[in-house]
Design a protein around this motif. Structure first.
Motif, short mmCIF file in Angstrom:
data_model
loop_
_atom_site.label_atom_id
_atom_site.label_comp_id
_atom_site.label_asym_id
_atom_site.label_seq_id
_atom_site.Cartn_x
_atom_site.Cartn_y
_atom_site.Cartn_z
N GLN A 1 35.42 -20.68 0.72
CA GLN A 1 36.36 -19.89 -0.24
C GLN A 1 35.50 -18.86 -0.60
N ASN A 2 35.84 -17.37 -0.20
CA ASN A 2 35.16 -16.13 -0.35
C ASN A 2 33.38 -16.88 -0.01
N LYS B 1 32.28 -23.98 -9.79
CA LYS B 1 32.53 -22.72 -9.15
C LYS B 1 33.93 -23.15 -8.41
N MET B 2 33.69 -24.40 -7.38
CA MET B 2 34.91 -24.55 -6.46
C MET B 2 35.74 -24.83 -7.19
N ASP C 1 37.02 -24.63 -10.23
CA ASP C 1 37.73 -23.54 -10.81
C ASP C 1 38.77 -23.11 -9.85
N TYR C 2 38.53 -22.91 -8.76
CA TYR C 2 39.37 -22.39 -7.64
C TYR C 2 40.42 -23.48 -7.59
N TRP C 3 39.88 -24.76 -6.96
CA TRP C 3 40.95 -25.59 -6.70
C TRP C 3 41.85 -26.02 -7.96
N HIS D 1 43.33 -21.70 -9.57
CA HIS D 1 43.75 -20.66 -8.71
C HIS D 1 44.28 -20.86 -7.54
N ALA D 2 44.05 -21.89 -6.93
CA ALA D 2 44.55 -22.15 -5.37
C ALA D 2 45.99 -22.45 -5.62
N ASP E 1 47.25 -20.07 0.64
CA ASP E 1 45.88 -19.47 0.79
C ASP E 1 45.16 -19.72 2.01
#
Length: 328
Positions: A141-142, A170-171, A173-175, A178-179, A183
């Motif tokens: 992711q990015n 960090k991942m 935080d995405y899951w 933000h996910a 996506d």
């Protein structure tokens, strides 16, 4: 950089430069040796250096001093300094399983608990993504890359992942923040050598946390297989800290599985086993040395289980593992 010859007393022979790990060179030449984390922490790629010398490309964290003194090396960490002879098996079952980088879209996100989600990914219709149940993949992711075991089976159209939140990850935080569905991500896989090898012995599975995911995959494909005839016991010990983390309730149509939940921080309503999964398994499991053991989850559990099983005279070749090595 000079090229050296790497030979295995079990057959494979290939060239490897002094700046490339033995494991990477094997894969490049069409051979697949045991591996999992590829960072030197899990010890799955451990083998004996029978002849020659190697250099360390990264620290062999999983090896003890006594193992190093007995000429054991990690193929993910070492490159040849001379021509070498090692004791490593080429896993022919993984031949034809191609590691690919593919686009993937989030199809669904299911929240099991505040810290555990289940994500399904859909791939392009032409992806032809093949894997053996038990393997893992990387999600990208990015610029962030993390590894997750595949919980679904190869017969399913979508890929299912069980994902646990790690504090400050960090991942994570995405899951968890933000996910959203649809996506676009990338995956790279399949990877790893954790898959069912020997169904001619009683099967004993040890899992902690979301380490149950590859075991779900293995057991579900056995249950689906009309040609599989269960002849021996299958036992699963699954450990979690809290009762709500047991997010999978298995239902098999054809398998007879003894499924034992182990909680280390139970509440007053808990009626199952209490403690650590490896300790409970050693207490309750008779003739453990006759089993094929598959362990997945925290590296601490796997190393503790391996030590306990070794003390019970389990041959090392009957212990297969996939350690979750945490990244942030």
């Amino acid at each position: 950089m000079s090229e050296f010859v790497v030979k295995s007393n079990q057959g494979p022979e290939f060239e490897c430069g002094g700046d490339v790990s033995i494991l990477d060179a094997a894969v490049k030449n069409g051979y697949i040796f045991e591996y999992s984390c590829k960072t030197g922490q899990c010890g799955v790629c451990k083998t004996f250096l029978l002849e020659g010398e190697v250099i360390e490309l990264q620290a062999q964290v999983a090896l003890t001093d006594s193992q190093k003194e007995s000429n054991q090396i990690l193929t993910c960490c070492c490159a040849p300094k001379t021509n070498v002879l090692i004791n490593a098996e080429d896993l022919s079952a993984l031949h034809g399983i191609e590691t690919k980088t593919l686009p993937a879209r989030i199809n669904t996100i299911k929240k099991h608990t505040a810290d555990i989600i289940e994500v399904t990914l859909r791939l392009p219709p032409t992806a032809n993504f093949k894997f053996l149940e038990g393997q893992y993949l990387d999600v990208i992711q990015n610029s962030i890359r993390r590894s997750y075991s595949i919980a679904s089976t190869s017969s399913q159209k979508e890929i299912t992942l069980l994902i646990k939140r790690f504090e400050n990850g960090k991942m994570s935080d995405y899951w968890f923040n933000h996910a959203k569905e649809n996506d676009l991500l990338r995956i790279e896989g399949p990877k790893g050598t954790f898959f069912l090898r020997d169904d001619l012995k009683p099967l004993l599975f040890l899992a902690t946390g979301t380490g149950i995911a590859p075991i779900m995959s293995i057991l579900n494909i056995l249950d689906e297989n009309p040609d599989y005839q269960q002849q021996h016991s299958i036992t699963v010990y699954w450990g979690n800290r809290y009762p709500e983390e047991f997010v999978w309730q298995p239902k098999f149509e054809n398998l007879n599985v003894d499924f034992i939940q182990v909680c280390s921080k139970p509440d007053q309503s808990w009626t199952g086993e209490v403690g650590y999964v490896q300790d409970i398994a050693m207490q309750k499991q008779p003739d453990v040395e006759k089993c094929a053991i598959y362990a997945c989850g925290s590296n601490a559990m796997i190393q503790a289980a391996k030590q306990l099983l070794t003390e019970r005279s389990l041959p090392e070749k009957q212990f297969y593992s996939d350690a979750f090595v945490q990244s942030y």
